[in-house]
Structures are given as structure tokens and as C-alpha cells.
Design an enzyme around this catalytic site. Structure first.
Site, PDB file in Angstrom:
ATOM      1  N   GLY A  11     -12.136  -6.678  42.525  1.00 52.96           N
ATOM      2  CA  GLY A  11     -11.381  -6.149  41.390  1.00 52.96           C
ATOM      3  C   GLY A  11     -11.431  -7.113  40.216  1.00 52.96           C
ATOM      4  CE1 TYR A 149       0.842  -0.771  41.737  1.00 49.76           C
ATOM      5  CE2 TYR A 149       2.274  -0.906  39.811  1.00 49.76           C
ATOM      6  CZ  TYR A 149       1.218  -1.395  40.559  1.00 49.76           C
ATOM      7  OH  TYR A 149       0.535  -2.521  40.131  1.00 49.76           O
TER       8      TYR A 149
HETATM    9  N1  LIG Z   1      -4.127  -4.414  35.758  1.00 53.19           N
HETATM   10  C1  LIG Z   1      -2.833  -4.494  35.564  1.00 53.19           C
HETATM   11  O1  LIG Z   1      -2.319  -4.244  34.455  1.00 53.19           O
HETATM   12  C2  LIG Z   1      -1.921  -4.893  36.692  1.00 53.19           C
HETATM   13  C3  LIG Z   1      -0.581  -5.126  36.399  1.00 53.19           C
HETATM   14  C4  LIG Z   1       0.282  -5.488  37.424  1.00 53.19           C
HETATM   15  C5  LIG Z   1      -0.192  -5.639  38.704  1.00 53.19           C
HETATM   16  N2  LIG Z   1      -1.495  -5.399  38.978  1.00 53.19           N
HETATM   17  C6  LIG Z   1      -1.939  -5.566  40.385  1.00 53.19           C
HETATM   18  O2  LIG Z   1      -3.063  -6.413  40.446  1.00 53.19           O
HETATM   19  C7  LIG Z   1      -3.845  -6.099  41.613  1.00 53.19           C
HETATM   20  C8  LIG Z   1      -5.317  -5.986  41.208  1.00 53.19           C
HETATM   21  O3  LIG Z   1      -5.477  -4.919  40.266  1.00 53.19           O
HETATM   22  P1  LIG Z   1      -6.642  -4.915  39.155  1.00 53.19           P
HETATM   23  O4  LIG Z   1      -5.977  -4.640  37.860  1.00 53.19           O
HETATM   24  O5  LIG Z   1      -7.529  -6.106  39.312  1.00 53.19           O
HETATM   25  O6  LIG Z   1      -7.381  -3.581  39.562  1.00 53.19           O
HETATM   26  P2  LIG Z   1      -8.918  -3.262  39.908  1.00 53.19           P
HETATM   27  O7  LIG Z   1      -9.832  -4.008  39.024  1.00 53.19           O
HETATM   28  O8  LIG Z   1      -8.983  -1.777  39.930  1.00 53.19           O
HETATM   29  O9  LIG Z   1      -9.063  -3.835  41.406  1.00 53.19           O
HETATM   30  C9  LIG Z   1      -8.503  -3.167  42.508  1.00 53.19           C
HETATM   31  C10 LIG Z   1      -8.941  -3.868  43.788  1.00 53.19           C
HETATM   32  O10 LIG Z   1      -8.308  -3.227  44.903  1.00 53.19           O
HETATM   33  C11 LIG Z   1      -9.321  -2.914  45.866  1.00 53.19           C
HETATM   34  N3  LIG Z   1      -8.954  -1.708  46.621  1.00 53.19           N
HETATM   35  C12 LIG Z   1      -8.749  -0.457  46.152  1.00 53.19           C
HETATM   36  N4  LIG Z   1      -8.505   0.399  47.170  1.00 53.19           N
HETATM   37  C13 LIG Z   1      -8.555  -0.342  48.315  1.00 53.19           C
HETATM   38  C14 LIG Z   1      -8.399  -0.055  49.701  1.00 53.19           C
HETATM   39  N5  LIG Z   1      -8.142   1.187  50.145  1.00 53.19           N
HETATM   40  N6  LIG Z   1      -8.532  -1.077  50.585  1.00 53.19           N
HETATM   41  C15 LIG Z   1      -8.796  -2.338  50.164  1.00 53.19           C
HETATM   42  N7  LIG Z   1      -8.941  -2.677  48.870  1.00 53.19           N
HETATM   43  C16 LIG Z   1      -8.832  -1.688  47.956  1.00 53.19           C
HETATM   44  C17 LIG Z   1     -10.577  -2.655  45.038  1.00 53.19           C
HETATM   45  O11 LIG Z   1     -11.729  -2.767  45.872  1.00 53.19           O
HETATM   46  P3  LIG Z   1     -13.157  -2.037  45.479  1.00 53.19           P
HETATM   47  O12 LIG Z   1     -13.295  -2.149  43.984  1.00 53.19           O
HETATM   48  O13 LIG Z   1     -14.163  -2.856  46.235  1.00 53.19           O
HETATM   49  O14 LIG Z   1     -13.064  -0.628  45.961  1.00 53.19           O
HETATM   50  C18 LIG Z   1     -10.456  -3.782  44.019  1.00 53.19           C
HETATM   51  O15 LIG Z   1     -10.919  -4.991  44.587  1.00 53.19           O
HETATM   52  C19 LIG Z   1      -3.235  -4.796  42.181  1.00 53.19           C
HETATM   53  O16 LIG Z   1      -2.383  -5.108  43.275  1.00 53.19           O
HETATM   54  C20 LIG Z   1      -2.404  -4.272  41.033  1.00 53.19           C
HETATM   55  O17 LIG Z   1      -1.321  -3.505  41.502  1.00 53.19           O
HETATM   56  C21 LIG Z   1      -2.374  -5.035  37.999  1.00 53.19           C
END
Ligand SMILES: NC(=O)c1ccc[n+]([C@@H]2O[C@H](COP(=O)([O-])OP(=O)(O)OC[C@H]3O[C@@H](n4cnc5c(N)ncnc54)[C@H](OP(=O)(O)O)[C@@H]3O)[C@@H](O)[C@H]2O)c1
Length: 241
Positions: A11, A149
Site C-alpha cells: 500500500g 470503519y
Molecule cells: N489514506 C488515508 O487517508 C488513511 C487515513 C487514515 C488511516 N489510513 C489507514 O492506513 C492503512 C493503509 O492505507 P493506505 O492509505 O496506504 O491504503 P492503500 O494504499 O490502498 O493500501 C492498502 C493496503 O491494504 C492491503 N489490503 C487490502 N485488502 C487486504 C486484504 N484482504 N488482506 C490483506 N491486505 C489487504 C493492500 O494490499 P494489496 O494492494 O496488495 O491488495 C494494501 O497493501 C489502512 O489501515 C488505512 O485504514 C489511511
């Protein structure tokens, strides 16, 4: 050699965490779900830049029943775990099905806790264990349209507070980094208007960069962070605080 498991290495936040930790001398278990290409590219880059460290890819769907055993059976020595995987679900609560609730619960709470249980003795042996959850500012403040969520992200923070007390005497610290709105794949659905509106609500006036999250994860994994445990670091540009 110090080794860390980073879930969601494929991610945007997870890969930034891997970049930061690899540069600090960590060997990394790079967990991914579907984006194998990103892991292959990162592994190639890391193996060239950091030839004395180890980089091991692990594919797992973290909502599948056998995920925990499958993932943890591939870990050898381990000093730290960073939970950086996850997705959200948009919609009002009355449209949320029990199946989607189970999905988000397993993804953000049940599976990470089972992984923590299964790796506890390895992390204990390292004498300076570190566990970090990437939670969300929604877990602290709540958000309409993403109620469940927000609920599971809040559960992560409750787990961090409680579990940190159980393992503190072993030198294991357990903390959360709680991002606001970060420029990642997760936020690509925003229209330009939505983005402008969101940015105007954020005191710093912009979305955060993944590197602004990985910076704090890197600090939490350092030996000098041994006295910081059970805490949530909110990194949101002042948004929702
Ligand atoms: N972006 C924001 O604004 C934000 C804000 C607050 C918190 N967060 C948190 O930060 C974390 C990372 O998010 P991100 O923004 O980096 O999103 P992202 O770029 O969409 O990354 C999501 C990650 O989760 C993995 N994933 C998805 N479905 C999965 C499953 N069924 N089993 C195992 N892994 C799975 C994906 O793997 P693949 O790509 O290999 O499928 C990817 O590595 C999340 O917990 C999110 O809730 C994000």
C-alpha cells in the site's frame, strides 16, 4: 539483525514505511494481498541498495481463516510488527450488512490481534519489541458514512492501550499512529471539489504525504522510543482534533 513484519507493504503508507525502515537497517517481511508487482519492484530496489539486509515477501488475504497461520509460519526472528494494511467501506449504517461488518472486523481487529498473539514469544525474545498500528483519526473522532470503519479503528486504539500494559515489563512497546487524510490510493475517489473542501477543513491546508506517517513509525521503532507505550500519535495536520 533486526527484522520487522509490515502488513500492507504494497500500500502507499505501507511502502513508505518499508522505504523508511529499510534505510534504517531493518530486514523486512513485506506482506501484500494482491499487488505483487509493487513488492517485486521494492524487493529489487532494496536488494541493490541494502545487500546485507533480508527482504522476504509474504502474500496473504488477512480476512481468510488460515491467514494467520500461513503468514506467521513464514516468520523467523522478529523484533517488530507494523500493521499498515486495510480498506474502508463507505455508506450509511443502515446499509451495512453483517458480512461487511465481519470483513472489516477481521481485517482491522481480529486478524492483527491473532498475529500479535502468534508472534508475541518471538517479539519478547528480541528484548526490545515494537508493535505499531496504523489506525485513523476517525477511530478517535468518528465519521458519519464510515461508522463501522471508525468503530474498528477505535478498537485498534483500545487494544493498543490495554495490550501495552500487559507486555511493558518485557520491553515491548505498543503504539498507534493515527493518520488524517493522506494522499494514497484509498483517497483517489475524491473529486477536485471534494478535495478542495477537505483541504479547507484541514488546518495545515493540505492532505498529508505517506512519508509524513512513516517518519513517526520509524521513530517508534527506535531503541530510544522505549519509554513511549500505549499511545496514539495523531498525524492529521490538525484536522479533527
Ligand atoms: N489514506 C488515508 O487517508 C488513511 C487515513 C487514515 C488511516 N489510513 C489507514 O492506513 C492503512 C493503509 O492505507 P493506505 O492509505 O496506504 O491504503 P492503500 O494504499 O490502498 O493500501 C492498502 C493496503 O491494504 C492491503 N489490503 C487490502 N485488502 C487486504 C486484504 N484482504 N488482506 C490483506 N491486505 C489487504 C493492500 O494490499 P494489496 O494492494 O496488495 O491488495 C494494501 O497493501 C489502512 O489501515 C488505512 O485504514 C489511511
Amino acid at each position: 539483525m533486526k527484522a520487522v513484519l509490515v502488513t500492507g507493504s504494497s500500500g502507499d503508507i505501507g511502502s513508505s514505511i518499508c522505504q523508511a525502515l529499510a534505510a534504517e537497517g531493518w530486514s523486512i517481511y513485506l506482506h501484500y494481498h494482491s499487488n505483487q508487482q509493487r513488492i517485486t519492484d521494492m524487493m529489487q530496489e532494496f536488494q541493490e541498495r541494502y545487500p546485507n539486509q533480508e527482504f522476504i515477501p509474504i502474500k496473504a488475504d488477512l480476512v481468510e481463516e488460515n491467514a494467520v497461520e500461513m503468514l506467521t509460519s513464514q516468520l523467523f526472528s522478529l523484533n517488530a510488527v507494523v500493521f499498515a494494511h486495510g480498506t474502508t467501506e463507505y455508506g450509511l449504517l443502515d446499509a451495512l450488512t453483517p458480512e461487511r461488518m465481519d470483513y472489516l472486523w477481521k481485517m482491522h481487529v481480529k486478524t492483527p490481534i491473532l498475529i500479535t498473539q502468534a508472534t508475541q514469544s518471538k517479539i519478547h525474545k528480541s528484548n526490545q519489541g515494537r508493535i505499531v498500528f496504523i489506525s485513523s483519526v476517525y477511530g478517535e473522532m468518528g465519521s458519519s458514512n464510515e461508522v463501522f470503519y471508525s468503530t474498528v479503528k477505535g478498537a485498534q486504539l483500545a487494544f493498543v492501550k490495554a495490550y501495552s500494559k500487559e507486555v511493558a515489563s518485557w520491553g515491548i512497546t505498543v503504539n498507534a499512529v493515527s493518520p488524517g487524510a493522506i494522499k494514497t490510493h484509498m483517497n483517489t475517489h475524491f473529486s477536485l471539489n471534494d478535495l478542495e473542501e477537505l483541504e479547507s477543513d484541514i488546518p495545515v491546508g493540505r492532505l498529508g504525504e505517506p512519508s509524513e506517517i512513516s517518519f513517526w513509525v520509524k521513530q517508534l521503532l527506535k531503541p530510544d522510543s522505549a519509554y513511549m507505550t500505549g499511545q496514539t500519535l495523531t498525524v492529521s495536520g490538525g484536522w479533527l482534533k
